[in-house]
Motif scaffolding. Structure first.
Motif, short mmCIF file in Angstrom:
data_model
loop_
_atom_site.label_atom_id
_atom_site.label_comp_id
_atom_site.label_asym_id
_atom_site.label_seq_id
_atom_site.Cartn_x
_atom_site.Cartn_y
_atom_site.Cartn_z
N ASN A 72 -6.52 86.75 5.53
CA ASN A 72 -5.70 85.60 5.89
C ASN A 72 -4.80 85.22 4.72
O ASN A 72 -5.27 84.96 3.62
CB ASN A 72 -6.58 84.40 6.26
N VAL A 73 -3.51 85.22 4.98
CA VAL A 73 -2.51 84.88 3.97
C VAL A 73 -1.68 83.75 4.54
O VAL A 73 -1.35 83.72 5.73
CB VAL A 73 -1.61 86.11 3.66
N ASP A 74 -1.34 82.80 3.68
CA ASP A 74 -0.49 81.69 4.09
C ASP A 74 0.81 82.23 4.65
O ASP A 74 1.48 83.06 4.03
CB ASP A 74 -0.22 80.79 2.88
N GLN A 123 12.91 81.19 -2.22
CA GLN A 123 12.48 80.20 -1.24
C GLN A 123 10.96 80.06 -1.14
O GLN A 123 10.45 78.95 -1.01
CB GLN A 123 13.01 80.56 0.16
N VAL A 124 10.24 81.16 -1.19
CA VAL A 124 8.79 81.15 -0.93
C VAL A 124 8.02 80.26 -1.90
O VAL A 124 7.17 79.49 -1.47
CB VAL A 124 8.24 82.60 -0.90
N PRO A 125 8.27 80.29 -3.21
CA PRO A 125 7.51 79.40 -4.09
C PRO A 125 7.71 77.92 -3.76
O PRO A 125 6.80 77.11 -3.92
CB PRO A 125 8.03 79.73 -5.49
N ARG A 126 8.89 77.55 -3.29
CA ARG A 126 9.12 76.15 -2.90
C ARG A 126 8.35 75.80 -1.64
O ARG A 126 7.83 74.70 -1.51
CB ARG A 126 10.62 75.90 -2.68
N GLN A 127 8.26 76.75 -0.70
CA GLN A 127 7.56 76.49 0.56
C GLN A 127 6.05 76.58 0.41
O GLN A 127 5.31 75.90 1.11
CB GLN A 127 8.01 77.51 1.62
N ALA A 128 5.58 77.45 -0.49
CA ALA A 128 4.14 77.73 -0.60
C ALA A 128 3.49 77.02 -1.78
O ALA A 128 2.42 77.42 -2.22
CB ALA A 128 3.92 79.23 -0.70
N GLY A 129 4.12 76.01 -2.31
CA GLY A 129 3.50 75.25 -3.39
C GLY A 129 3.42 76.01 -4.71
O GLY A 129 2.41 75.93 -5.40
N ASP A 132 3.57 82.85 -5.34
CA ASP A 132 4.59 83.87 -5.18
C ASP A 132 4.52 84.53 -3.80
O ASP A 132 3.57 84.37 -3.05
CB ASP A 132 4.51 84.92 -6.29
N MET A 133 5.55 85.29 -3.51
CA MET A 133 5.73 85.93 -2.21
C MET A 133 4.86 87.19 -2.12
O MET A 133 4.68 87.92 -3.08
CB MET A 133 7.21 86.29 -2.06
N ILE A 134 4.34 87.45 -0.92
CA ILE A 134 3.60 88.68 -0.62
C ILE A 134 4.40 89.43 0.44
O ILE A 134 4.68 88.89 1.51
CB ILE A 134 2.19 88.38 -0.10
N VAL A 135 4.77 90.65 0.13
CA VAL A 135 5.55 91.46 1.07
C VAL A 135 4.64 92.53 1.68
O VAL A 135 3.93 93.22 0.96
CB VAL A 135 6.76 92.13 0.37
N VAL A 136 4.67 92.62 3.00
CA VAL A 136 3.91 93.63 3.73
C VAL A 136 4.91 94.63 4.30
O VAL A 136 5.79 94.25 5.05
CB VAL A 136 3.07 93.01 4.86
#
Length: 185
Positions: A72-74, A123-129, A132-136
């Motif tokens: 489970n990833v945010d 954008q992701v660090p601002r949205q996820a508190g 960092d971003m995780i790319v799949v």
């Protein structure tokens, strides 16, 4: 011993035959030794081209894990790249059934995938508190190996710290590729 002999005796037509004079002898042993010393020196001091390879962290083979276990990833942190045919891919943020952004079709160019990754990295660090971003990266059956390599190159260029290559593609993602006409030969 290496030597160079030169013929200096001339014989012209008509006339007395003269004694053949031997030409000077040049001893080439020192030159051959020097040549081999130089070849050895340059072979030992030059550096060969090192193969360029990207470090990829692989899971430990000794650790047994359940293959059906999902992590489970945010959804604010995850960006998924679904690789299709025709050198194109579909990206979305979050869950495929209810994405936060996308799905959008892009190519592997500087204005395509790289621009998306750079924008999402901001954008992701601002949205996820602050996380960092995780790319799949999910290659489909219709994508080629070159597409995976291009995607990994973009991860390195943009300096994405966390990414993974998934060998499972969901049926919803296949339908998304079919809808965008990216699931053909």
């Amino acid at each position: 011993m290496a030597e160079l002999n030169q013929d200096s005796g001339k014989q012209e037509k008509g006339g007395k035959p003269r004694a053949k004079k031997s030409g000077g002898r040049v001893d080439l042993t020192a030159m051959v030794d020097l040549a081999f010393l130089l070849i050895t020196f340059f072979m030992l001091t030059t550096s060969l081209n090192k193969p360029q390879a990207m470090d990829v962290a692989m899971p430990d083979k000794n650790v047994e894990t359940d293959k059906n276990t999902d992590v489970n990833v945010d959804e604010h942190r995850s960006v998924t790249l679904v690789l299709g045919s025709n050198d194109k891919l579909v990206w979305y943020q979050g869950d495929v059934k209810n994405p936060l952004q996308g799905p959008t079709v892009v190519d592997y160019s500087k204005e395509g995938l790289r621009a998306v990754l750079m924008r999402m990295k901001e954008q992701v660090p601002r949205q996820a508190g602050g996380k960092d971003m995780i790319v799949v990266i999910r290659p489909s059956e219709k994508s080629v190996t070159r597409n995976i390599i291009d995607a990994l190159d973009e991860m390195k260029i943009v300096d994405v710290k966390r990414y993974m290559i998934s060998n499972r593609i969901m049926s919803e993602e296949v339908e998304l590729l079919k809808k965008e006409n990216l699931y053909n030969d």
